[in-house]
Motif scaffolding. Structure first.
Motif, PDB file in Angstrom:
ATOM      1  N   ASN A   1       7.575  11.115  -3.668  1.00 25.82           N
ATOM      2  CA  ASN A   1       6.141   9.731  -4.551  1.00 25.82           C
ATOM      3  C   ASN A   1       5.383   9.363  -3.051  1.00 25.82           C
ATOM      4  O   ASN A   1       5.523   9.134  -2.058  1.00 25.82           O
ATOM      5  N   GLU A   2       4.293   8.933  -3.403  1.00 23.99           N
ATOM      6  CA  GLU A   2       3.393   8.812  -2.385  1.00 23.99           C
ATOM      7  C   GLU A   2       3.746   7.154  -1.894  1.00 23.99           C
ATOM      8  O   GLU A   2       4.396   6.217  -2.532  1.00 23.99           O
ATOM      9  N   ASP A   3       3.112   6.633  -1.066  1.00 24.97           N
ATOM     10  CA  ASP A   3       4.260   5.081   0.101  1.00 24.97           C
ATOM     11  C   ASP A   3       3.577   4.307  -0.865  1.00 24.97           C
ATOM     12  O   ASP A   3       2.972   4.064  -1.399  1.00 24.97           O
ATOM     13  N   VAL A   4       3.988   3.579  -0.524  1.00 26.68           N
ATOM     14  CA  VAL A   4       4.556   2.166  -1.535  1.00 26.68           C
ATOM     15  C   VAL A   4       3.859   0.856  -0.241  1.00 26.68           C
ATOM     16  O   VAL A   4       5.149   0.385   0.890  1.00 26.68           O
ATOM     17  N   THR A   5       3.173   0.142  -0.323  1.00 27.11           N
ATOM     18  CA  THR A   5       2.789  -0.726   0.629  1.00 27.11           C
ATOM     19  C   THR A   5       2.918  -2.234  -0.170  1.00 27.11           C
ATOM     20  O   THR A   5       1.817  -2.447  -1.390  1.00 27.11           O
ATOM     21  N   ILE A   6       3.774  -2.935   0.284  1.00 24.21           N
ATOM     22  CA  ILE A   6       4.436  -4.225  -0.093  1.00 24.21           C
ATOM     23  C   ILE A   6       3.495  -5.484   1.110  1.00 24.21           C
ATOM     24  O   ILE A   6       3.708  -5.042   2.245  1.00 24.21           O
ATOM     25  N   ASN A   7       2.816  -6.227   0.799  1.00 20.37           N
ATOM     26  CA  ASN A   7       1.905  -7.536   1.007  1.00 20.37           C
ATOM     27  C   ASN A   7       2.429  -8.726   0.971  1.00 20.37           C
ATOM     28  O   ASN A   7       2.311  -8.734  -0.173  1.00 20.37           O
ATOM     29  N   ALA A   8       3.255  -9.112   2.158  1.00 22.80           N
ATOM     30  CA  ALA A   8       3.377 -10.368   1.507  1.00 22.80           C
ATOM     31  C   ALA A   8       2.554 -11.509   2.261  1.00 22.80           C
ATOM     32  O   ALA A   8       3.006 -11.521   3.512  1.00 22.80           O
ATOM     33  N   PHE A   9       2.092 -12.518   1.374  1.00 25.59           N
ATOM     34  CA  PHE A   9       1.346 -13.474   1.592  1.00 25.59           C
ATOM     35  C   PHE A   9       1.967 -15.155   1.549  1.00 25.59           C
ATOM     36  O   PHE A   9       3.638 -14.935   0.823  1.00 25.59           O
ATOM     37  N   ALA A  10       1.464 -15.585   2.020  1.00 32.14           N
ATOM     38  CA  ALA A  10       1.802 -16.961   1.488  1.00 32.14           C
ATOM     39  C   ALA A  10       2.324 -17.755   0.200  1.00 32.14           C
ATOM     40  O   ALA A  10       3.024 -17.983  -0.608  1.00 32.14           O
ATOM     41  N   ASP A  11       1.020 -17.219  -0.733  1.00 36.57           N
ATOM     42  CA  ASP A  11       0.696 -17.380  -2.154  1.00 36.57           C
ATOM     43  C   ASP A  11       0.938 -16.013  -3.627  1.00 36.57           C
ATOM     44  O   ASP A  11       1.111 -16.525  -4.229  1.00 36.57           O
ATOM     45  N   CYS A  12       1.959 -15.140  -2.765  1.00 37.91           N
ATOM     46  CA  CYS A  12       1.491 -13.740  -3.303  1.00 37.91           C
ATOM     47  C   CYS A  12       2.011 -12.462  -2.698  1.00 37.91           C
ATOM     48  O   CYS A  12       2.347 -12.410  -1.607  1.00 37.91           O
ATOM     49  N   VAL A  13       2.164 -11.690  -3.231  1.00 41.47           N
ATOM     50  CA  VAL A  13       3.591 -10.309  -2.510  1.00 41.47           C
ATOM     51  C   VAL A  13       2.550  -9.687  -3.761  1.00 41.47           C
ATOM     52  O   VAL A  13       2.301  -9.121  -4.831  1.00 41.47           O
ATOM     53  N   THR A  14       1.729  -8.364  -3.183  1.00 41.25           N
ATOM     54  CA  THR A  14       0.598  -7.313  -3.483  1.00 41.25           C
ATOM     55  C   THR A  14       2.282  -6.344  -3.000  1.00 41.25           C
ATOM     56  O   THR A  14       2.396  -5.784  -2.299  1.00 41.25           O
ATOM     57  N   LEU A  15       1.779  -5.144  -4.509  1.00 46.72           N
ATOM     58  CA  LEU A  15       2.470  -3.762  -4.063  1.00 46.72           C
ATOM     59  C   LEU A  15       1.254  -2.613  -4.269  1.00 46.72           C
ATOM     60  O   LEU A  15       0.324  -2.449  -5.537  1.00 46.72           O
ATOM     61  N   GLU A  16       1.107  -1.907  -3.436  1.00 47.10           N
ATOM     62  CA  GLU A  16      -0.042  -0.898  -3.271  1.00 47.10           C
ATOM     63  C   GLU A  16       0.466   0.239  -3.677  1.00 47.10           C
ATOM     64  O   GLU A  16       1.013   0.654  -2.816  1.00 47.10           O
ATOM     65  N   GLN A  17       0.197   1.437  -4.816  1.00 45.40           N
ATOM     66  CA  GLN A  17       0.440   2.660  -3.817  1.00 45.40           C
ATOM     67  C   GLN A  17      -0.757   3.839  -4.462  1.00 45.40           C
ATOM     68  O   GLN A  17      -1.704   3.336  -5.750  1.00 45.40           O
ATOM     69  N   TRP A  18      -0.892   4.573  -4.464  1.00 53.16           N
ATOM     70  CA  TRP A  18      -1.837   5.612  -4.280  1.00 53.16           C
ATOM     71  C   TRP A  18      -1.285   6.938  -5.523  1.00 53.16           C
ATOM     72  O   TRP A  18      -0.677   6.665  -5.351  1.00 53.16           O
ATOM     73  N   ASP A  19      -2.640   7.040  -5.923  1.00 55.26           N
ATOM     74  CA  ASP A  19      -2.059   7.488  -7.054  1.00 55.26           C
ATOM     75  C   ASP A  19      -3.017   8.970  -6.782  1.00 55.26           C
ATOM     76  O   ASP A  19      -4.640   8.730  -7.513  1.00 55.26           O
ATOM     77  N   PRO A  20      -2.950  10.065  -6.950  1.00 53.77           N
ATOM     78  CA  PRO A  20      -3.313  10.848  -6.068  1.00 53.77           C
ATOM     79  C   PRO A  20      -3.768  12.321  -7.833  1.00 53.77           C
ATOM     80  O   PRO A  20      -4.880  12.420  -7.469  1.00 53.77           O
ATOM     81  N   ARG A  21      -3.522  12.082  -8.987  1.00 54.51           N
ATOM     82  CA  ARG A  21      -4.165  11.830  -9.763  1.00 54.51           C
ATOM     83  C   ARG A  21      -5.598  11.164 -10.325  1.00 54.51           C
ATOM     84  O   ARG A  21      -5.934  11.861 -11.221  1.00 54.51           O
ATOM     85  N   THR A  22      -5.546  10.250 -10.149  1.00 57.16           N
ATOM     86  CA  THR A  22      -6.527  10.095 -10.269  1.00 57.16           C
ATOM     87  C   THR A  22      -8.125   9.226  -9.363  1.00 57.16           C
ATOM     88  O   THR A  22      -9.278   9.294  -9.166  1.00 57.16           O
ATOM     89  N   ASP A  23      -6.437   9.628  -8.281  1.00 55.75           N
ATOM     90  CA  ASP A  23      -7.587   9.045  -6.461  1.00 55.75           C
ATOM     91  C   ASP A  23      -8.154   8.294  -6.506  1.00 55.75           C
ATOM     92  O   ASP A  23      -8.835   7.354  -5.908  1.00 55.75           O
TER      93      ASP A  23
END
Length: 83
Positions: free
Chosen positions: A28-50
């Motif tokens: 699967n594509e890499d998952v990037t997790i950004n931990a900020f003081a007020d939230c956490v975001t998870l990002e992943q590129w989807d090659p099907r939808t670009d």
């Protein structure tokens, strides 16, 4: 495999899918997790939808997710304990 980087306003963790030799290279594509003081975001590129898909979790949702990973099936409500 994963990496950890400390940025100015967040900690960035990247999860890399190296595949499973037993089942073949199902990567699967890499998952990037950004931990900020007020939230956490998870990002992943989807090659099907670009497109990059992004999920934002509040601190309470992150606590619930962390607890859920160690609990059996069921319905739970987390309690915030005051000082």
């Amino acid at each position: 495999m994963f990496t950890i980087e400390h940025e100015f306003d967040s900690t960035v963790v990247t999860l890399v899918d190296e595949g499973d030799d037993a089942d073949g290279p199902h990567l699967n594509e890499d998952v990037t997790i950004n931990a900020f003081a007020d939230c956490v975001t998870l990002e992943q590129w989807d090659p099907r939808t670009d497109q990059v898909h992004k999920i934002t979790l509040s601190p309470a949702q992150l606590r619930d997710l962390t607890a859920a990973l160690n609990l059996p099936e069921g319905i739970y409500r987390s309690e915030i304990k005051g000082d």
